[in-house]
Write a protein that holds these residues in place. Structure first.
Motif, short mmCIF file in Angstrom:
data_model
loop_
_atom_site.label_atom_id
_atom_site.label_comp_id
_atom_site.label_asym_id
_atom_site.label_seq_id
_atom_site.Cartn_x
_atom_site.Cartn_y
_atom_site.Cartn_z
N TYR A 294 -3.52 5.36 2.58
CA TYR A 294 -2.25 5.30 3.74
C TYR A 294 -2.22 4.29 4.28
O TYR A 294 -0.89 3.68 4.95
CB TYR A 294 -2.36 6.56 3.77
CG TYR A 294 -1.05 7.60 5.11
CD1 TYR A 294 0.20 7.65 4.61
CD2 TYR A 294 -1.17 5.65 6.43
CE1 TYR A 294 1.03 7.47 5.62
CE2 TYR A 294 -0.10 6.62 7.77
CZ TYR A 294 1.15 6.91 6.56
OH TYR A 294 2.00 6.97 7.60
N LYS A 295 -3.25 3.83 4.57
CA LYS A 295 -3.02 2.26 6.00
C LYS A 295 -3.25 1.21 4.64
O LYS A 295 -2.31 1.16 6.23
CB LYS A 295 -5.42 2.39 6.36
CG LYS A 295 -5.50 1.56 7.15
CD LYS A 295 -6.52 1.60 8.39
CE LYS A 295 -7.27 0.83 9.11
NZ LYS A 295 -7.51 0.44 10.29
N ILE A 296 -3.81 0.90 4.54
CA ILE A 296 -3.11 -0.48 2.93
C ILE A 296 -1.70 -0.53 2.85
O ILE A 296 -0.89 -1.76 2.88
CB ILE A 296 -3.63 -1.03 2.32
CG1 ILE A 296 -3.69 0.04 1.12
CG2 ILE A 296 -5.76 -0.75 2.84
CD1 ILE A 296 -4.72 -0.69 -0.13
N MET A 297 -0.40 0.87 2.77
CA MET A 297 0.57 0.66 2.85
C MET A 297 1.00 1.07 3.97
O MET A 297 2.24 0.79 3.02
CB MET A 297 0.92 1.33 1.39
CG MET A 297 -0.07 1.38 0.24
SD MET A 297 0.21 2.43 -1.64
CE MET A 297 -0.67 3.81 -1.25
N ASP A 298 0.83 1.43 4.94
CA ASP A 298 1.96 1.35 5.90
C ASP A 298 2.41 0.24 6.66
O ASP A 298 1.86 -0.49 7.04
CB ASP A 298 0.96 2.35 6.82
CG ASP A 298 1.45 2.79 8.32
OD1 ASP A 298 3.05 3.32 8.28
OD2 ASP A 298 1.17 3.32 9.16
N LEU A 299 3.78 0.25 6.24
CA LEU A 299 4.29 -1.07 6.94
C LEU A 299 5.02 -0.49 8.09
O LEU A 299 5.15 -1.54 8.70
CB LEU A 299 5.02 -1.71 5.71
CG LEU A 299 4.81 -2.25 4.78
CD1 LEU A 299 5.95 -2.60 3.52
CD2 LEU A 299 3.85 -3.06 4.73
N ASP A 300 5.30 0.91 8.43
CA ASP A 300 5.38 0.76 10.20
C ASP A 300 4.46 -0.03 10.76
O ASP A 300 5.00 -0.04 12.05
CB ASP A 300 5.58 2.57 9.57
CG ASP A 300 6.67 2.87 10.76
OD1 ASP A 300 7.79 2.52 11.07
OD2 ASP A 300 6.18 4.03 11.59
N ASN A 301 2.81 0.46 10.07
CA ASN A 301 2.36 -0.42 11.23
C ASN A 301 1.72 -1.70 10.74
O ASN A 301 0.47 -1.67 10.36
CB ASN A 301 0.84 0.87 11.65
CG ASN A 301 0.99 1.60 11.90
OD1 ASN A 301 1.86 1.85 13.32
ND2 ASN A 301 0.89 3.08 11.30
N PRO A 302 2.62 -3.06 10.70
CA PRO A 302 2.60 -4.24 9.96
C PRO A 302 0.81 -4.99 9.96
O PRO A 302 0.54 -4.01 11.21
CB PRO A 302 3.46 -5.08 10.08
CG PRO A 302 3.68 -4.77 11.19
CD PRO A 302 4.30 -3.21 11.50
N MET A 303 -0.57 -5.03 9.38
CA MET A 303 -1.02 -5.34 9.34
C MET A 303 -0.96 -7.65 9.78
O MET A 303 -1.27 -8.17 9.41
CB MET A 303 -2.55 -5.31 8.21
CG MET A 303 -2.55 -4.14 8.18
SD MET A 303 -4.36 -4.28 6.81
CE MET A 303 -4.30 -2.72 6.61
#
Length: 359
Positions: A294-303
């Motif tokens: 989830y974290k690596i695919m969550d574009l609502d919270n871009p890295m």
């Protein structure tokens, strides 16, 4: 209006309805008394996605025997998307050096083995090294061409284009009527779709709106990341839940079609239905892995870092780069791209001149 827009997997009547709906979305002129206010249509291009798609499909060489399919195809496709969407602003975004590192730190197998895969046939190149050199040479040349056009080109070391595009899609629209169009075949972008953001998938020749995702996936765009988290992504080497396929997803989690959920909601559902099927137990057992997915695919919270955000804000607020059509044409002739773009002088003027800000 957008000439030549195609909609697939729909009947004639639904096609006409979709076209009318899309044209309404693209109607960027809003009358306010005697004033005419032009709404923004921002085109965000996933640069590497566009390049690799053309590099793979167009095994063309110039009279000197140099492969030019990725280079010429990139600009032909860029022109086609600008014609299709008629944007007021264009951004071309590329992955930075070491862009996958942040996600690899979370999931070491992320995108592993991609460099070993060929995306072209053996007839075009002597070996993998020859193919790699052709990619690099054409990408360098693409950047040089882009510097002659009134489009903003962006890349940040250790940041993926997905994250930059996700950030842009949030900060660039200033008015409720502004529209952002993301052009990419990467389904990860579907989670960003909302009333301001539309994804165009070139391989399907289809615009994905909130309604399109609801029709195709029976869920809202906000739940699409859960769809990806649970099923995984083979192209990125992200494993899903064993025994849970696309059809089984809706049977096991009908709640996805009913309301917006969080990942914790999924775990709660699994705990309440633990005895009904082994898949629920597997989800609970794989909780740590799914949280990483989830974290690596969550574009609502871009890295991206705060410094990256400041840089991207500066890009948004910067002037449109200089428009130098004669230099573009000179590059085109130097590379002997021939008929890849018909009447290149007229093409450059028709496509890009309207993007220049008139003082």
């Amino acid at each position: 209006m957008i000439p030549g827009v195609l909609f697939v997997h729909s009947g004639y009547k639904n096609t006409i309805m979709k076209q009318k709906e899309l044209f309404n979305l693209l109607d960027g002129i809003q009358e306010q008394g005697e004033e005419t206010v032009k709404n923004e249509r921002i085109l965000l291009i996933d640069g590497l996605n566009l390049f690799f798609r053309n590099f793979a499909m167009m095994n063309m060489v110039n009279p000197d025997g140099v492969h030019i399919g990725g280079l010429g195809g990139f600009f032909r496709s860029l022109g086609a998307e600008i014609r299709r969407i008629d944007p007021t602003q264009v951004y071309v975004v590329f992955d930075g050096a070491g862009s996958a590192n942040n996600r690899k730190n979370i999931l070491p197998e992320y995108k592993s083995g991609r460099d070993l895969q060929r995306i072209t046939n053996w007839d075009a190149f002597d070996d993998l090294e020859d193919e790699h050199d052709a990619k690099v040479d054409q990408m360098v040349r693409i950047i040089q061409y882009l510097k002659t056009l009134p489009v903003k080109t962006c890349s940040i070391d250790k940041v993926e284009a997905d994250d930059i595009i996700a950030y842009f899609s949030k900060v660039i629209p200033k008015k409720p009527e502004d529209k952002v169009f993301i052009v990419s075949s990467d389904k990860d972008f579907l989670q960003l779709v909302n009333k301001n953001v539309i994804v165009y998938r070139p391989m399907e020749k289809e615009f994905y709106t909130e309604e399109t995702i609801q029709e195709k996936y029976k869920m809202s765009p906000k739940n699409f990341i859960l769809h990806k988290t649970l099923l995984g992504d083979n192209s990125d080497k992200v494993k899903g839940v064993k025994g849970l396929g696309a059809k089984g997803l809706y049977k096991k989690f009908p709640e996805l079609t009913e309301r917006d959920l969080t990942l914790n909601d999924i775990f709660d559902i699994c705990e309440s239905k633990l005895k009904e099927h082994v898949v629920y137990a597997r989800v609970i057992h794989s909780r740590n892995d799914l949280e990483k997915n989830y974290k690596i695919m969550d574009l609502d919270n871009p890295m991206i870092s705060k410094d990256d955000e400041k840089y991207l804000d500066a890009v948004v607020n910067s002037e449109v780069p200089p428009y130098i059509p004669d230099q573009f044409v000179a590059f085109y002739n130097q590379d002997k791209l021939g008929g890849m773009i018909r009447n290149v002088e007229f093409w450059v003027k028709e496509i890009f001149e309207k993007l220049v800000i008139k003082k």
